[in-house]
Design a protein around this motif. Structure first.
Motif, short mmCIF file in Angstrom:
data_model
loop_
_atom_site.label_atom_id
_atom_site.label_comp_id
_atom_site.label_asym_id
_atom_site.label_seq_id
_atom_site.Cartn_x
_atom_site.Cartn_y
_atom_site.Cartn_z
N MET A 1 0.88 -1.26 -0.30
CA MET A 1 0.00 -0.02 -0.13
C MET A 1 0.99 1.45 -0.08
SD MET A 1 -3.07 1.23 0.15
CE MET A 1 -4.04 -0.41 0.34
N SER A 2 0.62 2.33 -1.10
CA SER A 2 1.41 3.35 -1.15
C SER A 2 0.96 4.18 0.21
CB SER A 2 1.36 4.06 -2.32
OG SER A 2 0.13 4.46 -2.11
N PHE A 3 2.13 5.17 0.31
CA PHE A 3 2.18 6.31 1.32
C PHE A 3 0.89 7.09 1.20
CE2 PHE A 3 3.05 10.52 3.08
CZ PHE A 3 3.18 10.15 4.33
N GLU A 4 0.64 7.42 -0.28
CA GLU A 4 -0.36 8.48 -0.54
C GLU A 4 -1.62 7.73 -0.25
OE1 GLU A 4 2.34 7.77 -2.48
OE2 GLU A 4 3.48 9.65 -1.98
N ARG A 5 -1.86 6.53 -0.42
CA ARG A 5 -2.96 5.88 -0.35
C ARG A 5 -3.47 5.91 0.89
NH1 ARG A 5 -7.94 5.79 -1.17
NH2 ARG A 5 -9.07 3.80 -0.73
N THR A 6 -2.51 5.72 1.82
CA THR A 6 -2.80 5.40 3.19
C THR A 6 -3.11 6.78 3.87
OG1 THR A 6 -1.04 3.68 3.39
CG2 THR A 6 -1.73 4.71 5.52
N GLN A 7 -2.34 7.76 3.34
CA GLN A 7 -2.77 9.26 3.68
C GLN A 7 -3.92 9.80 3.30
OE1 GLN A 7 -0.11 12.14 2.18
NE2 GLN A 7 0.36 12.97 4.20
N GLU A 8 -4.45 9.33 2.19
CA GLU A 8 -5.90 9.60 1.69
C GLU A 8 -6.89 8.94 2.46
OE1 GLU A 8 -6.96 8.28 -2.37
OE2 GLU A 8 -8.59 9.42 -2.15
N LYS A 9 -6.41 7.55 2.84
CA LYS A 9 -7.50 6.81 3.56
C LYS A 9 -7.55 7.63 5.09
CE LYS A 9 -6.81 2.07 2.02
NZ LYS A 9 -6.65 0.87 2.67
N LEU A 10 -6.36 7.88 5.47
CA LEU A 10 -6.46 8.64 6.86
C LEU A 10 -7.20 9.80 6.87
CD1 LEU A 10 -5.43 8.61 9.70
CD2 LEU A 10 -3.43 9.69 8.78
N LYS A 11 -7.13 10.47 5.72
CA LYS A 11 -7.94 11.94 5.70
C LYS A 11 -9.40 11.69 5.62
CE LYS A 11 -7.31 16.25 3.21
NZ LYS A 11 -8.72 16.73 2.95
N ILE A 12 -9.75 10.65 4.75
CA ILE A 12 -11.36 10.51 4.97
C ILE A 12 -11.93 9.70 5.94
CG2 ILE A 12 -12.92 8.82 3.58
CD1 ILE A 12 -10.87 8.93 1.25
N LEU A 13 -11.10 8.98 6.65
CA LEU A 13 -11.62 8.17 7.86
C LEU A 13 -11.38 9.01 9.24
CD1 LEU A 13 -10.59 4.44 6.68
CD2 LEU A 13 -13.04 5.61 6.74
N ALA A 14 -10.70 10.01 9.12
CA ALA A 14 -10.37 10.78 10.50
C ALA A 14 -11.36 11.63 10.37
CB ALA A 14 -8.92 11.35 10.58
N ASP A 15 -11.69 12.33 9.31
CA ASP A 15 -12.55 13.28 8.81
C ASP A 15 -13.93 12.69 9.33
OD1 ASP A 15 -13.30 15.76 7.99
OD2 ASP A 15 -14.69 14.94 6.59
N ALA A 16 -14.42 11.50 9.00
CA ALA A 16 -15.59 10.73 9.20
C ALA A 16 -15.91 10.66 10.71
CB ALA A 16 -15.70 9.57 8.43
N ALA A 17 -14.79 10.36 11.42
CA ALA A 17 -14.58 9.92 12.78
C ALA A 17 -14.98 11.26 13.83
CB ALA A 17 -13.52 9.33 13.23
N LYS A 18 -14.69 12.38 13.11
CA LYS A 18 -14.85 13.65 13.83
C LYS A 18 -16.09 13.99 14.44
CE LYS A 18 -15.72 17.00 10.35
NZ LYS A 18 -14.98 17.94 9.26
N TYR A 19 -17.20 13.43 14.16
CA TYR A 19 -18.60 13.59 14.45
C TYR A 19 -19.07 12.86 15.63
CZ TYR A 19 -19.31 15.68 9.91
OH TYR A 19 -19.01 16.36 9.06
N ASP A 20 -18.02 11.99 16.05
CA ASP A 20 -18.15 11.16 17.51
C ASP A 20 -17.42 11.79 18.49
OD1 ASP A 20 -18.31 9.14 19.50
OD2 ASP A 20 -18.72 7.44 17.83
N VAL A 21 -17.91 12.22 19.46
CA VAL A 21 -17.43 13.14 20.64
C VAL A 21 -17.18 12.08 21.61
CG1 VAL A 21 -18.31 15.21 19.76
CG2 VAL A 21 -19.43 14.00 21.59
N SER A 22 -17.61 10.67 21.62
CA SER A 22 -17.47 9.99 22.83
C SER A 22 -15.65 9.61 23.23
CB SER A 22 -18.41 9.00 22.93
OG SER A 22 -18.23 8.32 21.63
N CYS A 23 -14.86 10.34 23.13
CA CYS A 23 -13.56 10.05 23.15
C CYS A 23 -12.56 10.24 24.40
CB CYS A 23 -13.06 10.25 21.95
SG CYS A 23 -12.67 11.84 21.86
N ALA A 24 -13.22 10.71 25.26
CA ALA A 24 -12.35 11.02 26.51
C ALA A 24 -11.92 9.54 27.18
CB ALA A 24 -13.24 11.99 27.66
N SER A 25 -10.85 9.81 27.64
CA SER A 25 -9.95 8.51 27.94
C SER A 25 -9.76 8.51 29.57
CB SER A 25 -8.66 8.54 27.39
OG SER A 25 -8.03 9.67 27.43
#
Ligand code: SF4
Length: 420
Positions: A1-25
């Protein structure tokens, strides 16, 4: 898997996760006894919060934003025309370890859209946590979302590797859920919560007898509700919270102001402001219920179905119950002192401690660091000065508002954006 593809996935999937606020640890006691990687000991891992209280110290991503469901309020819903991506299990493991080594994160918050089925998705979430713990010897914090409808066996496995588990209720009432996510069934949220609750009790009691019993979800379970998507009153929202806290021993309920993301007529239209101040008031009410001994009906009832956005809920309650004030700082019990607007529990304990040695006056309170700007209207002490001077609730409210500017009135910051 290329670095660019991983980076793109990260961008998409981190962006989609931002709507979930239940992350205090907070709350995990996982320690790193040997040479493992990471440590979530004591107070949990380090937190980093945005000004509106959102936690940013975890790698917060979705495993995939493909989903077989079509919940109207969700950006990941199948009918939404967005770029889709999915991580392999090993990719998430590698990202977590790499980010951790670079000090970008202290742990992982992993959620997912549902591809194929609840169990198929949950299996992959569990596989990530299992690999991190067993193959990478990772001792950092892991928060896994539980997929509604996942089997008991998978929930049990998840709890052995994750610090915290959470199933999002999403919509506070059954009616709202039926309207916005008709394919979903409230029972599918409840079942994993019951399993996790029972396993936590079981493991904790076994641990008392057999020291080597592993920990099961040591930071407990939590949930999230979306606020302002389906027209519920604050009263309904807080009764739902109260039910879930009591019934499932939840550690936290998170409240997430709905961010308009579609032109669906069932929802607030795009451009409608995110109810950040309301979200904040709900958190304050939640806090009063958990730490200040308030019952829901005292703050929200049929006469007051929604919180006053102008004043915090404790002040709102006090203004409606002026007959219970002033409270004598030298005589009142802990419960009543905790109900004085402006007095936090730290101040209450300081007062209780200090008055064992002397009668307190305003000067003593000031020297102890007690914030009197609001409390002075509800307290009397040795000096007997009392600031209220026979004002009615509304008059006192406007006097207090004139003398203070709420820091929350300025909060209209946009939703947290990771990696931007
Ligand atoms: S099941 Fe979850 S991820 Fe899928 S559309 Fe509904 S809320 Fe979004």
């Amino acid at each position: 898997m290329s670095f660019e593809r991983t980076q793109e996935k990260l961008k998409i999937l981190a962006d989609a996760a931002k709507y979930d606020v239940s992350c205090a640890s907070s709350g995990s006691k996982r320690s790193n006894s040997s040479k493992g990687l990471g440590d979530a000991t004591g107070m949990g891992i380090c937190h980093s919060y945005t000004e509106d209280g959102r936690c940013v110290s975890l790698l917060k991503i979705l495993l995939t934003n493909y989903c077989i469901f079509d919940c109207a309020y969700c950006v990941t819903r199948k009918s939404n025309d967005i770029k889709r991506a999915a991580f392999q299990v090993q990719e998430v493991v590698d990202l977590t370890i790499n980010f951790y080594r670079r000090n970008y994160i202290e742990g992982l918050f992993l959620s997912s859209g549902i591809f194929k089925s609840a169990d198929y998705t949950m299996e992959r979430l569990v596989a990530v946590a299992k690999k991190l713990r067993l193959e990478e010897n990772f001792h950092g914090y892991i928060h896994l979302k539980s997929i509604p409808g996942a089997s008991d066996e998978l929930m049990k496995e998840a709890g052995l590797y994750a610090d915290r588990l959470s199933v999002n209720i999403e919509i506070p009432t059954k009616e709202g859920l039926k309207l916005l996510a008709p394919e979903k069934n409230r029972e599918d949220f409840i079942k994993p919560m019951v399993k996790v609750k029972n396993e936590i009790i079981l493991y904790n009691s076994e641990k008392k007898l057999i020291k080597s019993t592993p920990k099961f979800a040591p930071a407990g379970q939590s949930t999230q509700m979306i606020i302002g998507a389906s027209g519920e009153s604050d009263q309904q929202i807080m009764w739902t919270s109260n039910y879930f806290y009591k019934k499932f021993n939840l550690k936290r309920v998170y409240y997430s102001g709905y961010i308009p993301i579609s032109y669906d007529s069932r929802l607030p239209q795009i451009g409608t402001a995110v109810p950040m101040l309301r979200e904040n008031r709900l958190y304050q009410t939640d806090w009063l219920m958990r730490f200040y001994g308030f019952e829901v009906h005292e703050i929200l009832n049929n006469d007051h179905q929604n919180l006053d956005l102008e004043v915090d809920p404790k002040l709102g309650w006090a203004l409606r119950n002026l007959e219970q004030f002033p409270v004598d700082v030298n005589k009142a019990d802990k419960r009543m002192l905790a109900r004085v607007p402006g007095l936090g529990m730290k101040s209450v304990y300081k007062i209780l401690q200090a008055r064992r040695f002397r009668n307190l006056n305003w000067e003593h309170l000031q020297k102890m660091g007690v914030a009197l700007n609001r409390a002075k209207y509800f307290l009397i002490c040795q000096s007997r000065d009392f600031e209220r001077r026979d004002l009615t609730g509304p008059q006192l409210k406007s006097l207090i508002l004139q003398n203070s500017t709420s820091k929350y009135q300025k909060i209209l910051s946009p939703q947290l954006s990771l990696f931007e």
